[in-house]
Write a protein that holds these residues in place. Structure first.
Motif, PDB file in Angstrom:
ATOM      1  N   UNK A 134       3.098 -14.871  -5.240  1.00 52.57           N
ATOM      2  CA  UNK A 134       2.908 -16.014  -4.188  1.00 52.57           C
ATOM      3  C   UNK A 134       3.053 -15.172  -2.808  1.00 52.57           C
ATOM      4  N   UNK A 135       2.581 -15.765  -1.967  1.00 51.15           N
ATOM      5  CA  UNK A 135       2.737 -15.400  -0.416  1.00 51.15           C
ATOM      6  C   UNK A 135       1.512 -15.510   0.449  1.00 51.15           C
ATOM      7  N   UNK A 136       1.256 -14.846   1.401  1.00 51.94           N
ATOM      8  CA  UNK A 136       0.436 -14.821   2.376  1.00 51.94           C
ATOM      9  C   UNK A 136      -0.452 -13.817   2.515  1.00 51.94           C
ATOM     10  N   UNK A 137      -1.902 -13.851   2.479  1.00 60.70           N
ATOM     11  CA  UNK A 137      -2.846 -12.795   2.739  1.00 60.70           C
ATOM     12  C   UNK A 137      -2.748 -12.442   4.030  1.00 60.70           C
ATOM     13  N   UNK A 138      -2.291 -11.036   4.050  1.00 59.09           N
ATOM     14  CA  UNK A 138      -2.348 -10.390   5.238  1.00 59.09           C
ATOM     15  C   UNK A 138      -3.417  -9.605   5.787  1.00 59.09           C
ATOM     16  N   UNK A 139      -4.168  -9.012   4.752  1.00 62.95           N
ATOM     17  CA  UNK A 139      -5.243  -8.174   5.200  1.00 62.95           C
ATOM     18  C   UNK A 139      -6.044  -8.147   3.702  1.00 62.95           C
ATOM     19  N   UNK A 140      -7.250  -8.111   3.964  1.00 62.07           N
ATOM     20  CA  UNK A 140      -8.365  -8.118   2.769  1.00 62.07           C
ATOM     21  C   UNK A 140      -9.222  -6.449   3.128  1.00 62.07           C
ATOM     22  N   UNK A 141      -8.811  -5.809   2.159  1.00 59.61           N
ATOM     23  CA  UNK A 141      -8.982  -4.252   2.069  1.00 59.61           C
ATOM     24  C   UNK A 141     -10.578  -3.986   1.790  1.00 59.61           C
ATOM     25  N   UNK A 147     -18.923  -2.094  -4.010  1.00 55.50           N
ATOM     26  CA  UNK A 147     -18.448  -1.803  -5.143  1.00 55.50           C
ATOM     27  C   UNK A 147     -16.900  -1.313  -4.781  1.00 55.50           C
ATOM     28  N   UNK A 148     -16.323  -1.610  -6.178  1.00 51.37           N
ATOM     29  CA  UNK A 148     -14.940  -1.184  -6.303  1.00 51.37           C
ATOM     30  C   UNK A 148     -14.523  -0.360  -7.307  1.00 51.37           C
ATOM     31  N   UNK A 149     -13.452   0.367  -7.462  1.00 48.39           N
ATOM     32  CA  UNK A 149     -13.089   1.170  -8.284  1.00 48.39           C
ATOM     33  C   UNK A 149     -11.638   0.656  -9.419  1.00 48.39           C
ATOM     34  N   UNK A 150     -11.439   1.086 -10.253  1.00 47.68           N
ATOM     35  CA  UNK A 150     -10.234   0.796 -11.169  1.00 47.68           C
ATOM     36  C   UNK A 150      -9.279   0.842 -10.316  1.00 47.68           C
ATOM     37  N   UNK A 151      -8.141   0.100  -9.964  1.00 53.41           N
ATOM     38  CA  UNK A 151      -6.754   0.466  -9.236  1.00 53.41           C
ATOM     39  C   UNK A 151      -7.023   0.545  -7.840  1.00 53.41           C
ATOM     40  N   UNK A 152      -8.212   0.115  -7.346  1.00 55.19           N
ATOM     41  CA  UNK A 152      -8.575   0.301  -5.683  1.00 55.19           C
ATOM     42  C   UNK A 152      -7.717  -1.259  -5.154  1.00 55.19           C
ATOM     43  N   UNK A 153      -6.866  -0.740  -4.125  1.00 61.77           N
ATOM     44  CA  UNK A 153      -6.238  -1.862  -3.445  1.00 61.77           C
ATOM     45  C   UNK A 153      -7.455  -2.995  -2.873  1.00 61.77           C
ATOM     46  N   UNK A 154      -7.160  -4.343  -2.949  1.00 59.09           N
ATOM     47  CA  UNK A 154      -8.230  -5.186  -2.475  1.00 59.09           C
ATOM     48  C   UNK A 154      -7.410  -6.197  -1.575  1.00 59.09           C
ATOM     49  N   UNK A 155      -6.158  -6.491  -1.560  1.00 55.31           N
ATOM     50  CA  UNK A 155      -5.549  -7.653  -0.670  1.00 55.31           C
ATOM     51  C   UNK A 155      -4.297  -6.948  -0.369  1.00 55.31           C
ATOM     52  N   UNK A 156      -3.461  -7.209   0.707  1.00 58.74           N
ATOM     53  CA  UNK A 156      -2.190  -6.911   0.890  1.00 58.74           C
ATOM     54  C   UNK A 156      -1.672  -8.360   1.156  1.00 58.74           C
ATOM     55  N   UNK A 157      -0.521  -8.691   0.539  1.00 59.78           N
ATOM     56  CA  UNK A 157       0.154  -9.948   0.375  1.00 59.78           C
ATOM     57  C   UNK A 157       1.680  -9.942   0.745  1.00 59.78           C
ATOM     58  N   UNK A 158       1.958 -10.578   1.875  1.00 62.43           N
ATOM     59  CA  UNK A 158       3.399 -10.625   2.384  1.00 62.43           C
ATOM     60  C   UNK A 158       4.083 -12.067   1.551  1.00 62.43           C
ATOM     61  N   UNK A 159       4.857 -11.385   0.548  1.00 55.66           N
ATOM     62  CA  UNK A 159       5.666 -12.369  -0.223  1.00 55.66           C
ATOM     63  C   UNK A 159       6.688 -12.986   0.340  1.00 55.66           C
ATOM     64  N   UNK A 160       7.106 -12.690   1.522  1.00 53.23           N
ATOM     65  CA  UNK A 160       8.215 -13.750   2.019  1.00 53.23           C
ATOM     66  C   UNK A 160       7.847 -15.186   2.559  1.00 53.23           C
TER      67      UNK A 160
END
Length: 160
Positions: A134-141, A147-160
């Motif tokens: 749970x959190x707030x979407x900070x960045x969509x990467x 195309x995306x690869x296995x284990x590629x970062x997709x989103x950054x989430x601020x859990x606070x």
């Protein structure tokens, strides 16, 4: 053959429905196998020893890590407080369920566990990717329809 060409070959084999492809060239041998019991294609990459290629490739391989270590160190300090949501599979990333539908999530939106964040299409199957935090979407990467690869970062989430 560089990594982009190998990635394009994997995508082509996955879309073609072939179960196995073998490619042999002067300096490399590649085998790509897909199967119904596997979620992602497996790739075996075996370079064939050639002294000239090894001598040319060695200085490039040594120079690369030094350049790559500086950039992640700077960005890691900025993003260390965020949780990274990564791709569980290889495929094509989509931000919305259909072209005429709204986006699943946007930057600044608050999400909960189990919320659908995106869809990743793999071998004509559309897989909903749900949030594990749970959190707030900070960045969509990742850009939509890329195309995306296995284990590629997709989103950054601020859990606070």
């Amino acid at each position: 053959m560089d990594i982009k060409e190998i990635q394009n070959l994997i995508k082509f084999v996955a879309k073609s429905g072939a179960s196995e492809v073998k490619l042999e060239m002067d300096d490399i041998k590649i085998t790509i196998k897909t199967g119904s019991d596997q979620d992602v294609p497996s790739v075996q990459y075996a370079p064939i020893a050639q002294p000239q290629l090894q001598q040319v490739a060695a200085p490039v391989a040594e120079a690369k890590p030094a350049a790559e270590t500086a950039a992640p160190a700077a960005s890691a300090s900025n993003d260390s407080k965020y949780i990274t949501i990564k791709s569980p599979i290889i495929g094509t990333f989509y931000r919305k369920p259909a072209p005429d539908k709204p986006l699943f999530v946007e930057v600044g939106q608050t999400i909960a566990e189990g919320d659908v964040l995106c869809i990743i299409e793999a071998m004509k199957l559309f897989n909903e990717i749900e949030s594990e935090v749970s959190g707030k979407i900070v960045k969509i990467l990742v850009d939509d329809s890329s195309p995306v690869e296995f284990d590629q970062p997709l989103f950054l989430v601020d859990p606070s």
